[in-house]
Scaffold this motif. Structure first.
Motif, short mmCIF file in Angstrom:
data_model
loop_
_atom_site.label_atom_id
_atom_site.label_comp_id
_atom_site.label_asym_id
_atom_site.label_seq_id
_atom_site.Cartn_x
_atom_site.Cartn_y
_atom_site.Cartn_z
N PHE A 674 0.82 -1.21 0.00
CA PHE A 674 0.00 0.00 0.00
C PHE A 674 0.86 1.27 0.00
N SER A 675 2.06 1.21 0.59
CA SER A 675 2.93 2.38 0.69
C SER A 675 4.36 1.97 0.39
N GLY A 676 5.09 2.89 -0.21
CA GLY A 676 6.50 2.63 -0.50
C GLY A 676 7.40 2.83 0.69
N GLU A 677 6.89 3.39 1.79
CA GLU A 677 7.70 3.64 2.97
C GLU A 677 7.77 2.39 3.83
N ALA A 678 8.82 2.35 4.66
CA ALA A 678 8.94 1.26 5.63
C ALA A 678 7.83 1.40 6.66
N PRO A 679 7.35 0.31 7.23
CA PRO A 679 6.28 0.39 8.23
C PRO A 679 6.68 1.24 9.43
N ARG A 680 5.76 2.12 9.83
CA ARG A 680 6.00 2.94 11.01
C ARG A 680 5.57 2.21 12.28
N ASP A 681 4.78 1.16 12.14
CA ASP A 681 4.32 0.39 13.28
C ASP A 681 4.39 -1.09 12.91
N ASP A 682 4.47 -1.94 13.93
CA ASP A 682 4.51 -3.37 13.67
C ASP A 682 3.22 -3.84 13.02
N ILE A 683 3.35 -4.84 12.18
CA ILE A 683 2.19 -5.44 11.52
C ILE A 683 2.10 -6.90 11.96
N ALA A 684 0.96 -7.26 12.57
CA ALA A 684 0.73 -8.65 12.99
C ALA A 684 -0.60 -9.11 12.42
N ILE A 685 -0.58 -10.25 11.76
CA ILE A 685 -1.80 -10.84 11.18
C ILE A 685 -1.84 -12.32 11.59
N LEU A 686 -2.99 -12.77 12.13
CA LEU A 686 -3.15 -14.17 12.48
C LEU A 686 -4.48 -14.65 11.90
N VAL A 687 -4.43 -15.76 11.20
CA VAL A 687 -5.61 -16.31 10.53
C VAL A 687 -5.96 -17.65 11.17
N LEU A 688 -7.23 -17.78 11.55
CA LEU A 688 -7.80 -19.02 12.06
C LEU A 688 -8.80 -19.53 11.03
N ARG A 689 -8.64 -20.77 10.56
CA ARG A 689 -9.51 -21.29 9.50
C ARG A 689 -10.03 -22.68 9.87
N ASN A 690 -11.28 -22.92 9.52
CA ASN A 690 -11.87 -24.25 9.70
C ASN A 690 -11.46 -25.11 8.51
N ASP A 691 -10.56 -26.04 8.76
CA ASP A 691 -10.05 -26.91 7.70
C ASP A 691 -10.78 -28.25 7.65
N ALA A 692 -11.93 -28.35 8.33
CA ALA A 692 -12.65 -29.62 8.32
C ALA A 692 -13.17 -29.92 6.93
N GLY A 693 -13.29 -31.20 6.63
CA GLY A 693 -13.84 -31.59 5.34
C GLY A 693 -12.78 -31.53 4.31
#
Length: 693
Positions: A674-693
């Motif tokens: 989204f931006s060419g600059e280095a991140p000014r704040d930490d970025i944390a993403i966690l994904v929980l998914r139902n993998d049943a079936g």
């Protein structure tokens, strides 16, 4: 020849007198000439104008240059001639000297040795001398009219000059004596102030005039500016001076590194050497100005170079890159080659970087730098590092070594080879020592930053789980991007841990601020959650106890949390119990498409004595994914524009049906891109998914 204590005049009612006081600056000679010109006009003594102006210029210029005080100019004209006295207020002994009507060749040579300017006075004045004054000293001259009035006798002892000469004239038979016009033209020759390099034309003009005045058949002025080019011809007149002929040689009185000489192929005469010396002094004055100007320009260039070098060195906080940059700054401007050695933990020197103006010489340079022995460059480098002083290197790679010292710590050496055409002059040595100081400081700063970065990375890794658990039917994936300053520890964290009842707890949090204090609070929050959850405390109580701990700690930092207890439900569903404590609501992406925000916001931890943490219950069908994130994603900036929650939801919508790993990686790439600059704040993403079936 009787000595006189001061000037005498025979004026009376027809006497014209002017007395003025002038400052000691470059405009004084012109003002003095104006006074003399006006008095001569009033006394109708126009026939003395050339000689009077020439001698007035010489006396006033000498007084300005040597006395440096205000000047008193006294001009007295009568029917028989003109007397001018120039007085200054400088203290110090003065030899009183009065010269009579004319001098023979020996006396002229003596005067020429005392002062070149007095040669003009002695040549053209009827009488002249110096005298003591209560406040300083004065120099005067007298010009008698060449045709005194019939009713006025000529001044006793004065000699009427031959036609065509000035008031002083030459003795009979001295037809080779320079005329007043020629002397005036010589003294008034000046460099062109608008020329880019006026010295060659100025020197040629002076040489031509002097050569014509003394009847020289050839002449040359050579100048060595000390730049490695050797003596160069600055001016030439007539034919090349004959090497087998006795030449008139006069050195130029200039300071190092300048050196030069004037050569004239002229027959010996009473005026040849004094005039050549006079020309050499006039030229030397302007050469000295040229040397000072060039030195000033060079020093300004060195200051600019040092400023640019400092800026380049400061921009790099990588140790290896900094050391590789140093030789590139030095070669070829300050030397033919350069080598940077650093000291390891055992005190041994290690070659870190090297450069040579001729790349084909690099293998030879490396070979010489590897040699050992008492006379090797290695030995001299160790001496420079050990003693902390500049050390010459000697052959075969002539140059010198400067120790690299920063904050009292010896880091290594900077070795520099001599330039191709000359040895290092004092200015270059001073610049190299300054470069060494700046380079050492840059290396030390880079090392400190590298250590901080290593500590920050170690601490950051300790706050995140090394791997996420592998659970049948549940997919976990996480992406973490630290802030652009990788020497700081961020406050964002995530965790996945088992619950006593067989479920799994997903934790995503964000502690305010950065640095060691934020990391300490992050570690505290993570450990408290693990302890309370391990004791089987319900999630609302976990949040309440954690809030009490942060409030009691009083660190001034708060924390936002998203807790989600995940367990199997009916028909391959996953049941999720979601608790938000001031944290952004997660995005639910359905397997069939569409993305919505879920959950109810609560109170951030560490701000208030009591908190509200509503519980949201939801079910994830097979293929559904729940995306947790920190504000480093939504607050990523592009100018004034934020990435925002809506853009996050829109970016997540097309990811329906993808695995947790793909969803996390795609969202990370979208946020970073989204931006060419280095991140000014930490970025944390966690994904929980139902993998049943």
């Amino acid at each position: 020849m009787a000595a006189e204590a001061g000037p005498t005049t025979t004026g009376g009612p027809d006497e014209h007198v002017r007395r003025v006081r002038l400052p000691a600056d470059r405009r004084t000679p012109a003002a003095a000439r104006a006074v003399v010109r006006s008095v001569l006009a009033e006394a109708h003594l126009d026939q003395l104008l050339n000689e009077a102006l020439l001698l007035t210029t010489e006396l006033s210029t000498n007084a300005v240059e040597h006395a440096g005080t205000e000047l008193d100019i006294e001009v007295v004209a009568d029917r028989t001639g003109l007397t001018v006295m120039v007085s200054d207020f400088a203290s110090g002994p003065v030899d009183e000297l009065t010269v009579g009507v004319r001098n023979d060749a020996a006396e002229i040579t003596e005067v020429a040795e005392r002062g070149r300017g007095l040669l003009l006075v002695d040549h053209f004045a009827s009488r002249w001398g110096t005298t003591y004054l209560p406040s300083g000293k004065g120099v005067w001259f007298r010009l008698d009219r060449p045709d005194p009035p019939g009713d006025e006798p000529a001044t006793p002892g004065a000699e009427v000059s031959a036609p065509g000469n000035g008031g002083g004239g030459s003795a009979a038979g001295e037809s080779s004596a320079p005329s007043a016009g020629a002397m005036s033209a010589l003294m008034q020759t000046t460099p062109d102030p608008y020329a880019e390099d006026p010295l060659p034309d100025f020197a040629t003009s002076l040489l031509t005039r002097v050569a014509e005045m003394v009847g020289a058949t050839g002449g040359v002025v050579r100048l060595d500016r000390g730049d490695g080019q050797g003596p160069q011809v600055l001016a030439r007149y007539g034919r090349q001076p004959r090497a087998d002929h006795e030449l008139l040689r006069v050195p130029l009185t200039v300071h190092r590194p300048y050196a030069g000489e004037l050569e004239l192929d002229a027959a010996p005469s009473a005026y040849a050497r004094p005039l050549a010396a006079l020309m050499a002094e006039r030229l030397s004055l302007h050469l000295e100005n040229d040397r000072l100007r060039r030195a000033d320009v060079r020093r300004q260039a060195w200051l600019t170079f040092l400023a640019e070098a400092s800026e380049l060195l400061a921009q790099s906080l990588d140790v290896e890159l900094t050391m590789a940059l140093i030789p590139q700054l030095v070669v070829p401007r300050l030397g033919q080659w350069c080598a940077v050695h650093t000291t390891d933990e055992w005190g041994r020197l290690r070659l870190a970087a090297a450069s040579h103006a001729d790349e084909s010489m690099l293998p030879q340079l490396h070979a010489v730098l590897r040699e050992t022995g008492p006379d090797s460059i290695q030995a001299r480098l160790r001496e420079a590092s050990r003693n902390g002083t500049q050390t010459p290197l000697g052959t075969p790679m002539e140059g010198f070594a400067v120790p690299l010292i920063a904050r009292g710590q010896r880091l290594g050496t900077l070795a520099v080879g001599r330039p191709q055409r000359h040895r290092h002059d004092p200015d270059e040595v001073a610049v190299l020592e300054d470069v060494a100081r700046r380079a050492a400081l840059a290396i030390e700063n880079a090392r400190i930053h590298a250590e901080r970065r290593r500590v920050a990375q170690t601490l950051q890794q300790s706050l995140l789980p090394p791997v996420l658990p592998v659970v049948e039917g549940i997919g976990f994936a996480a992406e973490y991007v630290p802030t652009g300053d990788d020497a700081d520890v961020g406050g964002d964290f995530y965790d996945v841990l088992p619950l006593p009842d067989g479920r799994w707890l997903v934790v995503v949090g964000d502690v305010s601020g950065k640095g060691v204090q934020a990391a300490a609070v992050t570690g505290l929050v993570r450990d408290v959650i693990r302890v309370l959850v391990g004791d089987g405390k319900p999630l609302p109580e976990v949040l309440s106890r954690l809030n009490e701990t942060l409030v009691e700690r009083g660190s001034g930092r708060y924390c936002t949390l998203a807790l989600a207890a995940v367990g199997p439900g009916e028909r391959d569903q996953l049941d999720v119990s979601l608790h938000l404590a001031g944290h952004d609501r997660p995005v639910l992406v359905g397997a069939g498409g569409g993305a919505t925000f879920v959950g109810t916001g609560g109170t951030a931890l560490g701000l208030l004595d009591s908190i509200a943490s509503p519980t949201a219950e939801l079910s994830l069908d097979p293929g559904d994914a729940l995306i947790f994130y920190t504000d480093g994603v939504t607050e990523r900036r592009r100018g004034r524009e934020l990435f925002g929650t809506d853009r996050l939801r829109d970016a997540a919508t097309p990811l329906a049906g993808y695995s947790a790993d793909v969803v996390a990686a795609r969202l990370r790439a979208t946020a970073i891109g989204f931006s060419g600059e280095a991140p000014r704040d930490d970025i944390a993403i966690l994904v929980l998914r139902n993998d049943a079936g």
